[in-house]
Scaffold this motif. Structure first.
Motif, PDB file in Angstrom:
ATOM      1  N   ASN A  55       0.816  -1.222   0.000  1.00  0.00           N
ATOM      2  CA  ASN A  55       0.000   0.000   0.000  1.00  0.00           C
ATOM      3  C   ASN A  55       0.848   1.270   0.000  1.00  0.00           C
ATOM      4  N   GLY A  56       2.095   1.116  -0.457  1.00  0.00           N
ATOM      5  CA  GLY A  56       2.919   2.290  -0.682  1.00  0.00           C
ATOM      6  C   GLY A  56       3.574   2.893   0.537  1.00  0.00           C
ATOM      7  N   SER A  59       8.625   1.673  -0.816  1.00  0.00           N
ATOM      8  CA  SER A  59       8.748   1.515  -2.266  1.00  0.00           C
ATOM      9  C   SER A  59       9.861   0.518  -2.572  1.00  0.00           C
ATOM     10  N   ASN A  73       2.936   2.105  -9.159  1.00  0.00           N
ATOM     11  CA  ASN A  73       3.488   3.450  -9.373  1.00  0.00           C
ATOM     12  C   ASN A  73       2.527   4.377 -10.112  1.00  0.00           C
ATOM     13  N   GLU A  76      -2.140   7.356  -7.401  1.00  0.00           N
ATOM     14  CA  GLU A  76      -1.912   8.432  -6.454  1.00  0.00           C
ATOM     15  C   GLU A  76      -1.960   7.829  -5.053  1.00  0.00           C
ATOM     16  N   PRO A  77      -1.147   8.315  -4.102  1.00  0.00           N
ATOM     17  CA  PRO A  77      -1.116   7.723  -2.760  1.00  0.00           C
ATOM     18  C   PRO A  77      -2.487   7.600  -2.111  1.00  0.00           C
ATOM     19  N   ARG A  81      -4.353   4.051  -1.004  1.00  0.00           N
ATOM     20  CA  ARG A  81      -4.733   3.736   0.381  1.00  0.00           C
ATOM     21  C   ARG A  81      -6.223   3.413   0.501  1.00  0.00           C
TER      22      ARG A  81
END
Length: 243
Positions: A55-56, A59, A73, A76-77, A81
């Protein structure tokens, strides 16, 4: 792994290091959509790192991770999420009531959560709506974990990551959480990836299991594999000789 299932998350030759220490080494494999996959292995095997990559929160150094067929990638974050929720062993809470905690994911998006919606979330995790305005400091460990899971469900993520969420709970609370996770999986088709040190739990709750050791995935398959593993290292681990 059953090839009939579409992958919710796919790793392709993923590596991750910290100060020249290889935490994950060429990890390749898929977590099937709509199923519960348990992650087991000795401490330091890289399980939590792998979960954080999903979930970022971290990385990868190299390799590719695909979330529902889209490279991680490209997200968007915030979008990532919402799609991939996470519940942790510590079940962190903000100061205040259960309702304030459940409202947090929506307020971060500039939206509001109604009391009726919050009550439904509590019902989903087996808590009474009368608890909605109780201070989180007054909750038991099992209740805090249920609230933590309810909070991750606010955005109805199709994928939910679970990191040792029952390791500090008593047997009754652990059983409640196990039943809750299975219920959510069956009701919403939520893909679950669950790190656990409890091999019985991995077998009882998991549809599939990944066994990790020293940053590598050494055996995967239906969770029954833990009863009769083929890999010699996994055999020793299951017998308690591998940690």
């Amino acid at each position: 792994m059953n090839e009939h299932y579409k992958p919710a998350i796919h790793f392709h030759q993923v590596q991750y290091s910290v100060e020249n220490l290889h935490i994950l080494k060429n990890v390749t494999g898929s977590f099937p959509e709509g199923r519960i996959t348990t992650l087991v292995g000795p401490s330091g095997a890289g399980k939590s790192t792998l979960l954080k990559l999903c979930n970022g929160l971290l990385s990868a150094d190299s390799g590719d991770i695909f979330i529902q067929d889209k490279n991680i990638n490209e997200y968007e974050p915030v979008e990532l999420r919402r799609k991939v929720g996470i519940a942790l062993q510590s079940a962190p809470m903000v100061r205040g009531t259960i309702f304030q905690n459940l409202s947090l994911p929506m307020s971060l998006q500039g939206k509001t959560l109604s009391e009726a919606e919050a009550a439904d979330l509590l019902e989903d995790v087996g808590l009474k709506k009368e608890l909605l305005h109780r201070n989180t400091q007054d909750l038991s460990g099992g209740q805090r974990q249920k609230v933590s899971i309810a909070r991750t469900l606010v955005n109805r993520p199709p994928i939910l990551l679970l990191d040792e969420i029952t390791s500090s709970l008593d047997r009754t609370s652990t059983q409640d959480i196990e039943e809750l996770i299975v219920k959510i999986n069956r009701k919403y088709g939520t893909t679950m990836i669950w790190i656990t040190h409890n091999l019985k739990q991995a077998i009882d709750v998991g549809d599939y299991t990944w066994v990790m050791m020293e940053g590598e995935v050494v055996e995967t398959g239906e969770s029954e594999l833990l009863k009769t593993p083929e890999n010699e290292r996994v055999q020793r681990f299951v017998k308690g000789e591998g940690e």
